[in-house]
Design a protein around this motif. Structure first.
Motif, mmCIF file in Angstrom:
data_model
loop_
_atom_site.group_PDB
_atom_site.id
_atom_site.type_symbol
_atom_site.label_atom_id
_atom_site.label_comp_id
_atom_site.label_asym_id
_atom_site.label_seq_id
_atom_site.Cartn_x
_atom_site.Cartn_y
_atom_site.Cartn_z
ATOM 1 N N VAL A 78 -7.145 12.437 3.598
ATOM 2 C CA VAL A 78 -8.057 11.387 3.189
ATOM 3 C C VAL A 78 -7.341 10.223 2.515
ATOM 4 O O VAL A 78 -7.966 9.276 2.068
ATOM 5 C CB VAL A 78 -9.128 11.942 2.243
ATOM 6 C CG1 VAL A 78 -10.006 12.908 2.986
ATOM 7 C CG2 VAL A 78 -8.481 12.614 1.063
ATOM 8 N N PRO A 80 -5.507 6.821 2.247
ATOM 9 C CA PRO A 80 -5.454 5.625 3.097
ATOM 10 C C PRO A 80 -4.113 5.435 3.799
ATOM 11 O O PRO A 80 -4.051 4.780 4.834
ATOM 12 C CB PRO A 80 -5.713 4.487 2.107
ATOM 13 C CG PRO A 80 -6.436 5.112 0.983
ATOM 14 C CD PRO A 80 -5.939 6.519 0.881
ATOM 15 N N PHE A 82 -2.466 7.729 5.334
ATOM 16 C CA PHE A 82 -2.617 8.417 6.614
ATOM 17 C C PHE A 82 -3.261 7.503 7.650
ATOM 18 O O PHE A 82 -2.786 7.367 8.766
ATOM 19 C CB PHE A 82 -3.468 9.684 6.443
ATOM 20 C CG PHE A 82 -4.178 10.115 7.688
ATOM 21 C CD1 PHE A 82 -3.505 10.806 8.676
ATOM 22 C CD2 PHE A 82 -5.526 9.816 7.873
ATOM 23 C CE1 PHE A 82 -4.158 11.190 9.843
ATOM 24 C CE2 PHE A 82 -6.184 10.194 9.033
ATOM 25 C CZ PHE A 82 -5.502 10.881 10.015
ATOM 26 N N SER A 83 -4.379 6.884 7.251
ATOM 27 C CA SER A 83 -5.121 6.043 8.194
ATOM 28 C C SER A 83 -4.247 4.914 8.725
ATOM 29 O O SER A 83 -4.357 4.520 9.879
ATOM 30 C CB SER A 83 -6.343 5.442 7.519
ATOM 31 O OG SER A 83 -7.118 6.451 6.922
ATOM 32 N N MET A 86 -1.845 6.225 11.268
ATOM 33 C CA MET A 86 -2.607 6.566 12.454
ATOM 34 C C MET A 86 -3.001 5.319 13.244
ATOM 35 O O MET A 86 -2.973 5.308 14.470
ATOM 36 C CB MET A 86 -3.853 7.359 12.040
ATOM 37 C CG MET A 86 -4.697 7.829 13.198
ATOM 38 S SD MET A 86 -3.801 8.765 14.461
ATOM 39 C CE MET A 86 -3.968 10.410 13.846
ATOM 40 N N ALA A 87 -3.373 4.258 12.518
ATOM 41 C CA ALA A 87 -3.734 3.017 13.202
ATOM 42 C C ALA A 87 -2.559 2.530 14.053
ATOM 43 O O ALA A 87 -2.738 2.110 15.197
ATOM 44 C CB ALA A 87 -4.136 1.945 12.188
ATOM 45 N N LEU A 90 -2.126 4.870 17.087
ATOM 46 C CA LEU A 90 -3.144 4.620 18.116
ATOM 47 C C LEU A 90 -2.822 3.371 18.907
ATOM 48 O O LEU A 90 -2.964 3.330 20.126
ATOM 49 C CB LEU A 90 -4.528 4.474 17.474
ATOM 50 C CG LEU A 90 -5.134 5.766 16.964
ATOM 51 C CD1 LEU A 90 -6.532 5.515 16.432
ATOM 52 C CD2 LEU A 90 -5.190 6.798 18.079
ATOM 53 N N ARG A 91 -2.377 2.363 18.209
ATOM 54 C CA ARG A 91 -2.054 1.114 18.892
ATOM 55 C C ARG A 91 -0.902 1.320 19.863
ATOM 56 O O ARG A 91 -0.973 0.945 21.032
ATOM 57 C CB ARG A 91 -1.699 0.057 17.850
ATOM 58 C CG ARG A 91 -1.221 -1.236 18.410
ATOM 59 C CD ARG A 91 -1.606 -2.403 17.501
ATOM 60 N NE ARG A 91 -1.862 -3.571 18.320
ATOM 61 C CZ ARG A 91 -0.885 -4.312 18.856
ATOM 62 N NH1 ARG A 91 0.365 -3.995 18.649
ATOM 63 N NH2 ARG A 91 -1.186 -5.356 19.608
ATOM 64 N N LEU A 254 -0.996 1.052 -3.917
ATOM 65 C CA LEU A 254 -2.354 1.473 -4.248
ATOM 66 C C LEU A 254 -2.406 2.032 -5.673
ATOM 67 O O LEU A 254 -3.279 1.670 -6.471
ATOM 68 C CB LEU A 254 -2.822 2.529 -3.243
ATOM 69 C CG LEU A 254 -4.286 2.952 -3.264
ATOM 70 C CD1 LEU A 254 -5.213 1.758 -3.120
ATOM 71 C CD2 LEU A 254 -4.554 3.966 -2.162
ATOM 72 N N VAL A 257 -2.019 -0.800 -8.242
ATOM 73 C CA VAL A 257 -3.246 -1.566 -8.466
ATOM 74 C C VAL A 257 -4.228 -0.755 -9.297
ATOM 75 O O VAL A 257 -4.851 -1.264 -10.235
ATOM 76 C CB VAL A 257 -3.867 -1.980 -7.119
ATOM 77 C CG1 VAL A 257 -5.280 -2.532 -7.314
ATOM 78 C CG2 VAL A 257 -2.986 -3.011 -6.430
ATOM 79 N N SER A 284 -3.893 -2.103 5.112
ATOM 80 C CA SER A 284 -4.931 -3.117 5.327
ATOM 81 C C SER A 284 -6.134 -2.857 4.428
ATOM 82 O O SER A 284 -6.986 -3.709 4.260
ATOM 83 C CB SER A 284 -5.356 -3.143 6.793
ATOM 84 O OG SER A 284 -5.618 -1.853 7.254
ATOM 85 N N TYR A 285 -6.168 -1.666 3.857
ATOM 86 C CA TYR A 285 -7.244 -1.314 2.935
ATOM 87 C C TYR A 285 -7.068 -2.000 1.586
ATOM 88 O O TYR A 285 -7.985 -2.063 0.786
ATOM 89 C CB TYR A 285 -7.228 0.214 2.758
ATOM 90 C CG TYR A 285 -8.240 0.802 1.828
ATOM 91 C CD1 TYR A 285 -9.599 0.593 2.019
ATOM 92 C CD2 TYR A 285 -7.836 1.615 0.772
ATOM 93 C CE1 TYR A 285 -10.540 1.171 1.178
ATOM 94 C CE2 TYR A 285 -8.772 2.196 -0.073
ATOM 95 C CZ TYR A 285 -10.127 1.964 0.135
ATOM 96 O OH TYR A 285 -11.044 2.538 -0.701
ATOM 97 N N LEU A 286 -5.871 -2.513 1.348
ATOM 98 C CA LEU A 286 -5.537 -3.005 0.015
ATOM 99 C C LEU A 286 -5.150 -4.479 0.058
ATOM 100 O O LEU A 286 -4.236 -4.866 0.780
ATOM 101 C CB LEU A 286 -4.353 -2.175 -0.513
ATOM 102 C CG LEU A 286 -3.908 -2.420 -1.940
ATOM 103 C CD1 LEU A 286 -5.019 -2.082 -2.915
ATOM 104 C CD2 LEU A 286 -2.671 -1.587 -2.231
ATOM 105 N N ASP A 287 -5.839 -5.265 -0.723
ATOM 106 C CA ASP A 287 -5.538 -6.693 -0.797
ATOM 107 C C ASP A 287 -4.595 -6.944 -1.961
ATOM 108 O O ASP A 287 -4.999 -6.872 -3.128
ATOM 109 C CB ASP A 287 -6.832 -7.489 -0.990
ATOM 110 C CG ASP A 287 -6.554 -8.973 -1.167
ATOM 111 O OD1 ASP A 287 -5.439 -9.414 -0.811
ATOM 112 O OD2 ASP A 287 -7.451 -9.681 -1.656
ATOM 113 N N TYR A 291 -1.528 -10.045 -6.592
ATOM 114 C CA TYR A 291 -0.349 -9.526 -7.295
ATOM 115 C C TYR A 291 0.958 -10.122 -6.781
ATOM 116 O O TYR A 291 2.035 -9.707 -7.171
ATOM 117 C CB TYR A 291 -0.329 -7.997 -7.201
ATOM 118 C CG TYR A 291 -1.592 -7.395 -7.762
ATOM 119 C CD1 TYR A 291 -1.762 -7.252 -9.141
ATOM 120 C CD2 TYR A 291 -2.634 -7.009 -6.930
ATOM 121 C CE1 TYR A 291 -2.935 -6.726 -9.673
ATOM 122 C CE2 TYR A 291 -3.814 -6.476 -7.448
ATOM 123 C CZ TYR A 291 -3.952 -6.340 -8.814
ATOM 124 O OH TYR A 291 -5.108 -5.827 -9.341
#
Lengths: 346, 346
Positions: A78, A80, A82-83, A86-87, A90-91, A254, A257, A284-287, A291
């Motif tokens: 779970v 981020p 990992f995701s 994985m993204a 997949l690409r 992450l 922040v 990409s989950y983190l802006d 900072y």
DNA sequence: TTCCTCTACTAAAACGTTTTGGTAAACTCG
DNA sequence: CGAGTTTACCAAAACGTTTTAGTAGAGGAA
């Protein structure tokens, strides 16, 4: 409903050609007349013909499938991070015409699913993420001879393909950079020590201290036990109990922040009375734009790593002797209060 | 290396039986002698025989594969909520002997990969997560007649299988509960309004106000635009600009927790001078134990939803007429400062 | 003309299963 | 004993491709 898909036989009948010719026309063989090839292409398009994947796989012995096995009760699933990998995977897979077969194992019978896939021709190869020091999956796959690639390295890393970032080098440099800027009491908020990446980063930190002849107490390490939302906050709170700390080195942006919320109550303002440095995986989950110039980053895209993993693995699937051993490059982006000249001498 | 796997023929030769008998022995048919069956089982085990999946799929026309298509440039991919649903899906699939085929599309050609899978016999069905109001994937799959199941509902929901939570009901109740406890100025930190779940929650809130004859201004909504780390923090900061707000209703516990860092500087302490209520998706990434009795939760497991999705879909794959339309139940868990009696009258 | 080469096609085998439609032998029963 | 039934097996077809090993005919060269 469930109407049978159109097959190569249907096309052959309609065009009064043999199925051989249809197959060879669509697969670009040169022993097919151009006019015929065009007729075949058109008919195929008209009917939306796609070769039955399972028939293809049966005859070619290649599946164009890649396995990713995720541990069922594993918190890292779970995360981020990992995701993001994985993204990328997949690409890369999509661009090469491969699919990802995703399964979970049970931690007790972790190797069962690997074994099944090896035996039943479901996949051509495996991606292994977050290896541990003596990872049973790696040992098993090395034995079977099935192609696989590992994200990160463990001790047997010259026997297999891998994609990794220069963890020791990056953390050695970050540490030396902080020290060169006058920091003598540094907190290191690191990941779970069971994983090779966290271990490699610790090594980089230790090496920096050794090279400079500084005592190990210069850096205090705080290890996360599970990837959890807000674990950056909690570990930073712990670190703040050491009043003399003037810099925090994080293992992920992450966490850095999340840690901000623990800094304010302690009267710490990044760039003013505390320096923050971290690896940035470009989630990409983190802006991170707030900072920029405030934290010191060493940046390397996990998504790119994911893409390289899959292209490396595919190369190996298609040519068994191909090996990929790639370091994904990292770029530094320094906080404004950090003197960059120290970096050049490293 | 790459040694050919053992086949049913090898077993037949070794045991001096026909391949028919091997197949029927292993598949539990009754026209096989018990002694023979045992011999076959043993030989199969000894050699680690597993039927070639592709041959099976070719002849049975069933793949035991389920597709999950993820949009490549879609931020929702990296949201921990996605991982939690996926964890449930993987678990359900494993228990039923299915695999998940994970792919990405490109947003411009979103339907291409669905079309390909429908045509080339790669999968038996599809899981669709986070549908939008007029979702092209749903429209397309309804046309083809391929089995699929949707996490959440859109306007055509009586035409297909779905698993959902009672979003309007839950948010109606949470709203009425807050109002019954004296809150007249409520902030609603909601998800991206393009998605049906966020829309359904807003409807529940609106309905509560209507039933109580209260003005729409009682609740101010703040919509997230992308799932991002710390968006809960940012939206809470925005909400805190409205000084008279005494309660915040969140769309996810993750946002609620992130919002904490914005509450303190505003002098707000949950349970003392501000009430917090939220849906809790039971993310394993998120430790909510510090907020037990402090926040008001309505709890429903995304992981369970994932499991139900996949079992419902498999039922439909194996019996085309089977439809699943399931509401996953939710449990309330109230903050100590909330009077529970209000809940009973709802 | 004959021989050779090249072009454009094809029949049949193979991949590894499941399933259909049997059969021969062994039992059962009147 | 003989007819019917049951048990335990099997040959062959089928699934939809790719690939191998061709061939028929056109064109060119001598």
């Amino acid at each position: 409903m469930n109407k049978r898909s159109i097959t190569i036989k249907d096309l052959a009948a309609e065009l009064r050609l043999s199925i051989t010719t249809i197959s060879r026309a669509l697969n670009g063989y040169s022993d097919v007349g151009e006019a015929t090839r065009e007729r075949v292409r058109e008919a195929a398009k008209k009917h939306g013909y796609r070769p039955n994947r399972n028939a293809q796989r049966l005859v070619t012995q290649r599946t164009r499938n890649i396995a990713w096995v995720q541990s069922d009760n594993d918190k890292k699933f779970v995360d981020p991070h990992f995701s993001e990998v994985m993204a990328g995977v997949l690409r890369g897979a999509r661009l090469e015409g491969y699919d990802i077969v995703l399964t979970s194992d049970t931690t007790e019978h972790q190797l069962d699913v690997y074994n099944r896939y090896v035996q039943d021709n479901s996949v051509d190869g495996f991606v292994i993420d977050l290896p541990q020091h003596d990872d049973p999956r790696i040992n098993f796959l090395l034995e079977t001879g099935k192609p696989f690639i590992v994200h990160s390295r463990n001790k047997r890393c010259d026997e297999y393909s891998w994609v990794d970032v220069d963890n020791p080098g990056n953390y050695r440099k970050l540490t030396q950079l902080l020290i060169a800027n006058g920091h003598k009491n540094i907190a290191f908020v690191n990941g779970d020590a069971r994983f090779t990446f966290a271990h490699a980063r610790q090594k980089g930190v230790d090496q920096a201290l050794e090279e400079l002849g500084l005592p190990a107490s210069t850096v205090i390490t705080f290890n996360a036990t599970h990837p959890m939302a807000n674990s950056g906050f909690q570990l930073t709170q712990l670190a703040m109990q050491h009043k003399d700390i003037t810099a925090i080195l994080y293992s992920s942006a992450l966490m850095a922040v999340e840690g901000q919320a623990a800094l304010l109550p302690a009267g710490r303002v990044p760039g003013q009375n505390i320096a923050i440095a971290t690896m940035d995986d470009m989630l990409s989950y983190l802006d991170l734009s707030p900072y920029e110039g405030v934290f010191t980053f060493v940046r390397s895209s996990l998504r790119v790593a994911g893409e390289k993993l899959v292209t490396g693995l595919i190369a190996q699937c298609e040519n068994t002797s191909a090996r990929t051993q790639t370091i994904v490059p990292s770029q530094f982006s320094l906080a404004v209060d950090i003197d960059p000249s120290a970096l050049e001498t490293l």
